[in-house]
Design a protein around this motif. Structure first.
Motif, PDB file in Angstrom:
ATOM      1  N   ARG A  11       0.843  -1.208   0.000  1.00 38.59           N
ATOM      2  CA  ARG A  11       0.000   0.000   0.000  1.00 38.59           C
ATOM      3  C   ARG A  11       0.876   1.256   0.000  1.00 38.59           C
ATOM      4  N   GLU A  12       1.931   1.262   0.805  1.00 39.03           N
ATOM      5  CA  GLU A  12       2.828   2.422   0.852  1.00 39.03           C
ATOM      6  C   GLU A  12       3.505   2.667  -0.494  1.00 39.03           C
ATOM      7  N   ILE A  15       0.982   4.170  -2.793  1.00 32.14           N
ATOM      8  CA  ILE A  15       0.786   5.587  -2.450  1.00 32.14           C
ATOM      9  C   ILE A  15       1.930   6.428  -3.008  1.00 32.14           C
ATOM     10  N   GLU A  16       3.158   5.935  -2.880  1.00 30.72           N
ATOM     11  CA  GLU A  16       4.303   6.653  -3.461  1.00 30.72           C
ATOM     12  C   GLU A  16       4.084   6.876  -4.950  1.00 30.72           C
ATOM     13  N   LEU A  18       1.166   6.850  -6.550  1.00 30.68           N
ATOM     14  CA  LEU A  18       0.008   7.726  -6.761  1.00 30.68           C
ATOM     15  C   LEU A  18       0.392   9.197  -6.619  1.00 30.68           C
ATOM     16  N   LYS A  19       1.447   9.461  -5.871  1.00 24.85           N
ATOM     17  CA  LYS A  19       1.886  10.845  -5.699  1.00 24.85           C
ATOM     18  C   LYS A  19       2.554  11.394  -6.962  1.00 24.85           C
ATOM     19  N   TYR A  31      -3.274  11.750  -4.543  1.00 26.96           N
ATOM     20  CA  TYR A  31      -3.302  11.263  -3.167  1.00 26.96           C
ATOM     21  C   TYR A  31      -3.419  12.421  -2.188  1.00 26.96           C
ATOM     22  N   ASP A  32      -2.572  13.436  -2.354  1.00 27.91           N
ATOM     23  CA  ASP A  32      -2.612  14.579  -1.435  1.00 27.91           C
ATOM     24  C   ASP A  32      -3.834  15.456  -1.648  1.00 27.91           C
ATOM     25  N   ILE A  36      -8.106   9.717  -3.334  1.00 26.11           N
ATOM     26  CA  ILE A  36      -8.032   8.264  -3.152  1.00 26.11           C
ATOM     27  C   ILE A  36      -8.734   7.913  -1.843  1.00 26.11           C
ATOM     28  N   ILE A  39      -7.755   1.680  -0.858  1.00 22.97           N
ATOM     29  CA  ILE A  39      -6.860   0.799  -1.603  1.00 22.97           C
ATOM     30  C   ILE A  39      -7.048  -0.578  -0.990  1.00 22.97           C
ATOM     31  N   THR A  75      -0.488   1.808 -10.115  1.00 21.89           N
ATOM     32  CA  THR A  75      -0.778   0.762  -9.133  1.00 21.89           C
ATOM     33  C   THR A  75      -0.205  -0.567  -9.615  1.00 21.89           C
TER      34      THR A  75
END
Length: 114
Positions: A11-12, A15-16, A18-19, A31-32, A36, A39, A75
């Motif tokens: 997941r982390e 997220i990285e 997605l940024k 993300y920010d 989202i 997940i 993803t």
């Protein structure tokens, strides 16, 4: 590939990734921006399946398809993820209160207003 997945780590990394996805009109990543919502993971015979629930800043977003495809691709770029699906939802409706502190700082520095 092992069936013993560390979902928090995966997941982390998602997220990285997605940024790195941005709405072309807003200088903050999805993300920010708070787009989202979820997940989720499901183990299948073919490997790990990821489902992302997200929203858009507006139901009339002209680049919705492009953003969804970018979210899907970044993803699936995570090694353990064999397949990803992105679902759009407007429940709850997005508000600018969902923007992270980092996102608010970026917007303030760039002069962007939502």
């Amino acid at each position: 590939m092992s069936d013993n997945y560390n979902f928090d780590e995966i997941r982390e990394r998602i997220i990285e990734n997605l940024k790195n996805v941005f709405d072309p009109e807003i200088p903050v990543n999805v993300y920010d921006l708070g787009l989202i919502y979820e997940i989720n993971f499901e183990q299948r015979d073919a490997g790990l399946y990821c489902v992302i629930y997200m929203t858009l800043t507006s139901p009339a977003c002209p680049v919705a398809g492009t953003i969804m495809e970018q979210v899907r691709l970044v993803t699936q770029a995570v090694e353990e993820v064999n397949e990803a699906k992105v679902h759009i939802t407007f429940k709850p409706r997005w508000t600018n209160d969902m923007v992270s502190e980092e996102g608010k700082e970026i917007m303030a520095a760039s002069g962007a207003v939502i």
